[in-house]
Design a protein around this motif. Structure first.
Motif, PDB file in Angstrom:
ATOM      1  N   PHE A 141     -13.388   4.685  -3.203  1.00 48.03           N
ATOM      2  CA  PHE A 141     -13.470   4.822  -4.651  1.00 48.03           C
ATOM      3  C   PHE A 141     -12.202   4.266  -5.279  1.00 48.03           C
ATOM      4  N   ASP A 142     -12.359   3.749  -6.483  1.00 48.09           N
ATOM      5  CA  ASP A 142     -11.257   3.029  -7.114  1.00 48.09           C
ATOM      6  C   ASP A 142     -10.439   3.943  -8.021  1.00 48.09           C
ATOM      7  N   ASP A 171       0.821  -1.211   0.000  1.00 46.95           N
ATOM      8  CA  ASP A 171       0.000   0.000   0.000  1.00 46.95           C
ATOM      9  C   ASP A 171       0.853   1.258   0.000  1.00 46.95           C
ATOM     10  N   PHE A 172       0.336   2.286  -0.638  1.00 46.80           N
ATOM     11  CA  PHE A 172       1.006   3.585  -0.625  1.00 46.80           C
ATOM     12  C   PHE A 172       1.023   4.139   0.794  1.00 46.80           C
ATOM     13  N   CYS A 173      -0.153   4.283   1.415  1.00 46.61           N
ATOM     14  CA  CYS A 173      -0.224   4.760   2.795  1.00 46.61           C
ATOM     15  C   CYS A 173      -1.647   4.589   3.315  1.00 46.61           C
ATOM     16  N   LEU A 174      -1.790   3.872   4.441  1.00 44.61           N
ATOM     17  CA  LEU A 174      -3.104   3.604   5.014  1.00 44.61           C
ATOM     18  C   LEU A 174      -3.602   4.718   5.925  1.00 44.61           C
ATOM     19  N   ILE A 177       6.123  13.806  -7.953  1.00 40.50           N
ATOM     20  CA  ILE A 177       5.317  12.745  -8.554  1.00 40.50           C
ATOM     21  C   ILE A 177       4.941  11.737  -7.483  1.00 40.50           C
ATOM     22  N   ALA A 178       3.643  11.460  -7.335  1.00 40.38           N
ATOM     23  CA  ALA A 178       3.185  10.413  -6.426  1.00 40.38           C
ATOM     24  C   ALA A 178       3.003   9.122  -7.217  1.00 40.38           C
ATOM     25  N   ARG A 179       3.594   8.048  -6.708  1.00 39.80           N
ATOM     26  CA  ARG A 179       3.489   6.719  -7.313  1.00 39.80           C
ATOM     27  C   ARG A 179       2.623   5.877  -6.367  1.00 39.80           C
ATOM     28  N   VAL A 180       1.374   5.643  -6.727  1.00 40.69           N
ATOM     29  CA  VAL A 180       0.392   5.085  -5.794  1.00 40.69           C
ATOM     30  C   VAL A 180       0.021   3.655  -6.159  1.00 40.69           C
ATOM     31  N   GLN A 181       0.231   2.741  -5.209  1.00 47.38           N
ATOM     32  CA  GLN A 181      -0.238   1.372  -5.353  1.00 47.38           C
ATOM     33  C   GLN A 181      -1.058   1.010  -4.128  1.00 47.38           C
ATOM     34  N   ALA A 236      -5.545   0.430  -7.384  1.00 47.34           N
ATOM     35  CA  ALA A 236      -5.447   1.325  -6.233  1.00 47.34           C
ATOM     36  C   ALA A 236      -6.836   1.698  -5.723  1.00 47.34           C
ATOM     37  N   GLY A 237      -6.916   2.004  -4.437  1.00 44.21           N
ATOM     38  CA  GLY A 237      -8.180   2.401  -3.825  1.00 44.21           C
ATOM     39  C   GLY A 237      -7.983   3.568  -2.875  1.00 44.21           C
ATOM     40  N   PHE A 238      -9.036   4.350  -2.686  1.00 46.49           N
ATOM     41  CA  PHE A 238      -8.948   5.592  -1.920  1.00 46.49           C
ATOM     42  C   PHE A 238     -10.156   5.721  -0.990  1.00 46.49           C
TER      43      PHE A 238
END
Length: 273
Positions: free
Chosen positions: A185-186, A72-75, A117-121, A144-146
């Protein structure tokens, strides 16, 4: 010039266990949130380390890539640390200090001389979404999910100046719905909302970052900081009523009130809630 993402083995200015690791590749600085066992939950140590890295920009760095180790990018924020701070000082003084530092971290990212640049997984939740949104460019994996869960946790959505940035990028009506309902949201919706500017399969994230970093790194040195300053000033003109300087006060006040009126102490934003 060929740029490749690093494998972050030893690079860190901090004694182990460092929560932020860095790697310099010419004009590109890679900054990795490094607490994969917690989903890169934001702690006091991580805020301090991030502020040290992004708050003192190197004029030779033209691109800063923010990523997260692990799945995860950040929980989001670390709930245990949040609860401990509130237990130590029920008035919320510790929460206030942490909130102010969070605002400074996000402002240092958005105002950095370099193109960020944000690299989000994986997941970017609460504070994780705030960190990504502070970046100029954001690419995410198609898986990715938010989510913005703070109100469900008894807290305001007030971390790092997130609401005004989100409203500026997305629009007030959609942001109102996302915050008040707290629904996930995805990546596809994030792209439609401009939370992400690009969505790719996870195994292509590095190539997507490189596709942005390479041309930016070749730009004349003087042009980038001036262009970023102009873009930020144009954006600021549409956020005249930005109250993010009050984020820390709001978080502390609501948390302290919630502790007095509830037998359970709420924690900040993580997907474990």
């Amino acid at each position: 010039m060929e740029l490749s993402l690093p494998d972050f083995l030893t690079s860190s200015p901090y004694e182990p266990p460092a929560t932020v690791r860095t790697r310099r590749e010419g004009p590109v600085l890679h900054v990795e949130l490094n607490s994969p066992e917690t989903g890169n939950a934001v702690t006091e140590a991580m805020r301090d380390e991030l502020l040290d890295v992004v708050g003192a920009p190197d004029p030779e760095v033209r691109v800063l890539v923010l990523s997260g180790a692990g799945d995860d990018f950040c929980l989001g924020g670390d709930r245990t640390e949040f609860a401990d701070r509130l237990a130590e000082d029920p008035t919320g003084r510790g929460i206030r200090v942490a909130g102010e530092k969070a605002r400074r971290v996000c402002e240092a990212i958005s105002g950095n001389r370099a193109v960020t640049i944000a690299r989000v997984q994986g997941k970017a939740i609460g504070a994780g979404l705030a960190l990504a949104l502070a970046c100029d460019l954001r690419v995410g994996a198609d898986t990715a999910g938010f989510r913005l869960p703070e109100p469900a946790l008894g807290l305001p959505t007030a971390w790092g100046g997130l609401p005004p940035r989100l409203i500026h990028e997305v629009g007030a009506a959609r942001v109102r719905e996302l915050i008040l309902t707290g629904r996930a949201f995805d990546a596809a919706e994030a792209h439609a909302l401009s939370v992400l500017q690009r969505v790719v399969p996870e195994n292509e994230l590095d190539q997507a970052v490189q596709a942005w970093a390479k041309p930016v790194a070749r730009r004349p040195e003087a042009a980038l900081p001036v262009t970023k300053a102009l873009l930020n000033s144009y954006a600021a003109a549409t956020r005249m009523a930005d109250p993010s300087f009050l984020d820390a006060e709001l978080m502390a006040a609501v948390a302290a009130t919630g502790r007095r009126t509830s037998p359970r102490t709420p924690g900040p934003d993580t997907s474990h809630s």
